[in-house]
Design an enzyme around this catalytic site. Structure first.
Site, short mmCIF file in Angstrom:
data_model
loop_
_atom_site.label_atom_id
_atom_site.label_comp_id
_atom_site.label_asym_id
_atom_site.label_seq_id
_atom_site.Cartn_x
_atom_site.Cartn_y
_atom_site.Cartn_z
N GLU A 1 52.67 13.47 -20.17
CA GLU A 1 51.25 13.73 -20.40
C GLU A 1 50.92 15.22 -20.40
O GLU A 1 50.08 15.68 -21.19
CB GLU A 1 50.44 13.01 -19.32
N ASP A 2 51.59 16.01 -19.52
CA ASP A 2 51.17 17.39 -19.28
C ASP A 2 52.20 18.45 -19.63
O ASP A 2 51.93 19.63 -19.44
CB ASP A 2 50.80 17.55 -17.80
#
Length: 712
Positions: free
Chosen positions: A122-123
């Site tokens: 996600e990051d």
């Protein structure tokens, strides 16, 4: 991304330390942040930063292979390097804290590996394919399940669609939700740095969605702390008051819980039962609820006594000793060992009374039950690990064998939710129903339903959209309306019509409590607007039809078509309207005013009434004419088009309807009265069978009640 952290110096909601409560060891974020910045350790050496995780994991799995954790930490640390939480710690401290929470609860190695990596896709630049290549398909699947959808792609629908994606993934592997719950707990612990309005928004979603999910998955350790943190944000004044109560109680010189605990230890020691006796303090929300229920709190209201034993049989042994040697409050006894709760919880609940009137609740369970009570599904380990009895597990189909029934129902109805807003609102309503019942089908199968569910809900749970054809039910062998509320343990037989074009009634929405039933009914009404408008406009006693009216004007006419011969010269025969006899009924007669003789069936209640009044019987017999007029009663469930279907069936059998009356429905049941002319009395049984075969009709009988007729 879980960058919602707080500066340790900020004044976010933090639960106070309560005396006698053993606090869960907390990770030192700053120390771990410094350790993370030092970079990965030597290849074969476990990094210092995950020492806490390894220690907690080995406490549950002494032989666990820590190499996957080492490799996962190295990848996560290098990927998140340079990212900081809003509180100033290196971002890697967040996945470390989440993983420690899970390790303390007994999560197995695959869960912890995925937890360390849960924000990488996600990051950071790490891809799911990289995760899969390095750690395998299971870790890849779990990481994918907890990865949020981007707002840039989904806009306002990103949050509900992320939860939908996560729940679908949880249906195949419950470890996805385990990580999400631990992730939210750490973010809630460190939420104080956020703006108040954002704290409130996150707390409300936690309250409405994640806390109910934690409850349903049995993860009480996470659920109770989440409840307290949400309590502090959404109801700060009540939270402060409850905190004062708890702190004040801890300063009391006397402690009824400790005194009863000592008594229990003595009783069990004398009975030679090995047991661990603990005081289990109530958490903040629990104390708040007890105060609202009972008013002024006493010392025994701030906790419970917990007795842990080794074997199931010991639980009942402890119960017997306590009920024999102390003063039991029998009404408080509950056996959740014989009948576990739907979230895996098992325990015996009882209570004992002290001489001063205080009542102390006692929980009795095994050590394994306690582990499951605290950690729920997390304590079950890898759901795909084949048991010694079943070595046939394959990777061809990924369906979590531990999936609970409520989750299967949720996955079914979410597919039919037409848009994210409907899904989001329905999800919150569904999760608010926090109790479950089990009902049984006649074939022995079981249906899990939320408390308060009706026969409508049971129909859609069993048949899906085919339940549109449901016309009624039998509950525990007795006819029941579809609005009947079911109780735990009921046996339900659903009565289904045969018409493929059957349609649900709009009023079913008033009795549907499960999302699956409501969405299916609403979808049919939406896709059939003409029929839906007709139902909405109807004021019929039979739902969905025009108001019933007599087919012929006037009261029921006395029947007189059949040829009855009277054994009395000059007397004419008149068939009684109360029982409408027809050939070949056994009949008798009574003289009435005007020189006529009324003819009754022998079993007619009017026969006894006539005899009691001193009327003399007159012999009668049937002549050669076979045509007759008869009154029939039909009882049915209300449904659209029932009246039309019933009269069509009667006409098909050659019956001519002389008059008809349909009474207003009572509890969705409708009573019809028909007087019909048939060409041959021998056709009456076939006519009655045809009427009973109409979907929704459950009984047809001959007239048996006395009617007011000119005969009397």
């Amino acid at each position: 991304m879980s960058a919602e952290a707080t500066n340790p110096a900020s004044t976010g909601p933090v639960a106070p330390t309560v005396p006698r409560r053993k606090a869960r060891p907390r990770i030192d974020l700053r120390r771990l942040g410094r350790a993370a910045l030092l970079g990965p350790a030597a290849r074969d050496r476990l990094p210092d930063a995950i020492g806490h995780v390894a220690e907690a994991h080995r406490a549950h799995y002494p032989e666990a292979d820590l190499e996957p954790l080492r490799r996962a930490y190295v990848l996560a640390e290098s990927s998140h390097r340079g990212q900081m939480r809003k509180s100033g710690e290196p971002y890697i401290t967040h996945p470390l804290a989440v993983t420690l929470i899970l390790a303390e609860l007994g999560a197995e190695t695959t869960t912890l590996t995925a937890s360390l990596l849960h924000d990488t896709v996600e990051d950071t630049d790490v891809t799911l394919d990289q995760v899969g290549e390095e750690f395998g398909a299971e870790v890849r699947y779990i990481v994918d399940g907890v990865t949020k959808l981007e707002k840039v792609d989904y806009g306002a629908a990103a949050e509900p669609e992320t939860f939908r994606k996560m729940l679908v993934a949880t249906g195949n592997d419950v470890r996805v939700m385990s990580i999400k719950l631990a992730d939210r707990l750490h973010n809630m612990r460190t939420l104080g740095v956020m703006r108040p309005e954002k704290q409130e928004r996150i707390a409300k979603v936690t309250r409405d969605v994640l806390i109910p999910l934690a409850e349903r998955l049995g993860v009480q350790a996470l659920k109770t702390e989440l409840e307290d943190l949400v309590f502090a944000i959404l109801l700060p004044e009540e939270y402060a008051h409850t905190r004062e109560l708890i702190v004040g109680n801890s300063a009391r010189p006397d402690d009824p819980l400790a005194e009863v605990s000592d008594e229990v230890r003595g009783v069990l020691r004398d009975a030679d039962i090995q047991a661990e006796v603990l005081i289990r303090p109530r958490h903040f929300v629990s104390v708040h609820r007890v105060e609202r229920k009972r008013g002024q709190l006493r010392g025994s209201d701030f906790g419970r006594v917990l007795v842990l034993v080794n074997e199931d049989a010991d639980c009942y042994g402890v119960l017997g000793e306590l009920h024999t040697c102390l003063t039991p409050v029998v009404s408080e006894f509950k056996d959740f060992i014989a009948v576990p709760k739907y979230n895996l919880y098992q325990s015996l609940h009882t209570a004992v009374a002290r001489a001063d009137g205080q009542v102390v609740e006692v929980l009795i369970r095994t050590h394994q039950m306690h582990k499951v009570a605290e950690a729920g599904v997390i304590a079950l380990g890898n759901p795909y690990a084949p048991s010694p009895e079943d070595q046939s597990a394959t990777d061809d189909e990924r369906v979590d064998p531990t999936r609970p029934g409520w989750l299967s129902r949720l996955l079914d109805w979410q597919e039919a939710a037409p848009d994210p807003d409907t899904f989001w609102s329905t999800l919150r309503e569904d999760l608010a129903q926090d109790r479950e019942i089990t009902v049984y089908r006649p074939d022995g199968g079981r249906l899990g339903l939320p408390e308060g569910a009706t026969c409508v809900d049971a129909a859609y749970a069993q048949y899906g959209e085919d339940a549109h054809a449901c016309i009624g039910a039998r509950v525990n062998g007795r006819l029941a309306t579809l609005s009947t509320v079911l109780k735990d343990g009921d046996t339900v037989q659903l009565l289904m019509g045969q018409d493929p074009a059957s349609e649900p009634s709009r009023e079913w929405l008033e009795h549907a409590h499960t999302p699956g039933a409501r969405i299916a009914i609403q979808r049919w009404l939406t896709t059939h607007p003409a029929a839906a408008e007709a139902q909405a406009a109807a004021t019929s006693a039979v739902p969905g039809e025009a108001p019933p009216r007599p087919v012929a004007d006037g009261p029921l006419a006395p029947s007189g078509s059949a040829n009855a011969v009277v054994d009395q010269p000059g007397a004419s025969a008149r068939l009684a309207g109360c029982c409408t006899p027809v050939p070949p009924d056994e009949v008798t007669g009574f003289s009435v005013r005007g020189g006529a003789v009324t003819v009754h069936r022998l079993e007619c209640p009017g026969v006894e009434r006539m005899k009691s009044a001193g009327r003399a019987e007159v012999g009668v017999r049937w002549g050669d004419t076979t045509a007759c007029r008869v009154t029939l009663f039909a009882e049915s469930f209300g449904r659209p088009h029932l009246l039309a279907d019933l009269t069509e069936a009667m006409a098909h059998e050659g019956a001519e309807i002389v008059s008809a009356t349909v009474e207003p429905p009572s509890r969705q049941r409708v009573r019809h009265t028909y007087t019909v002319q048939i060409p041959d009395a021998a056709a009456l049984p076939a006519l009655m069978r045809a009427m009973r075969d109409v979907p929704g009709v459950y009984d047809v009988s001959r007239a048996q009640t006395q009617l007011e007729t000119p005969d009397d």
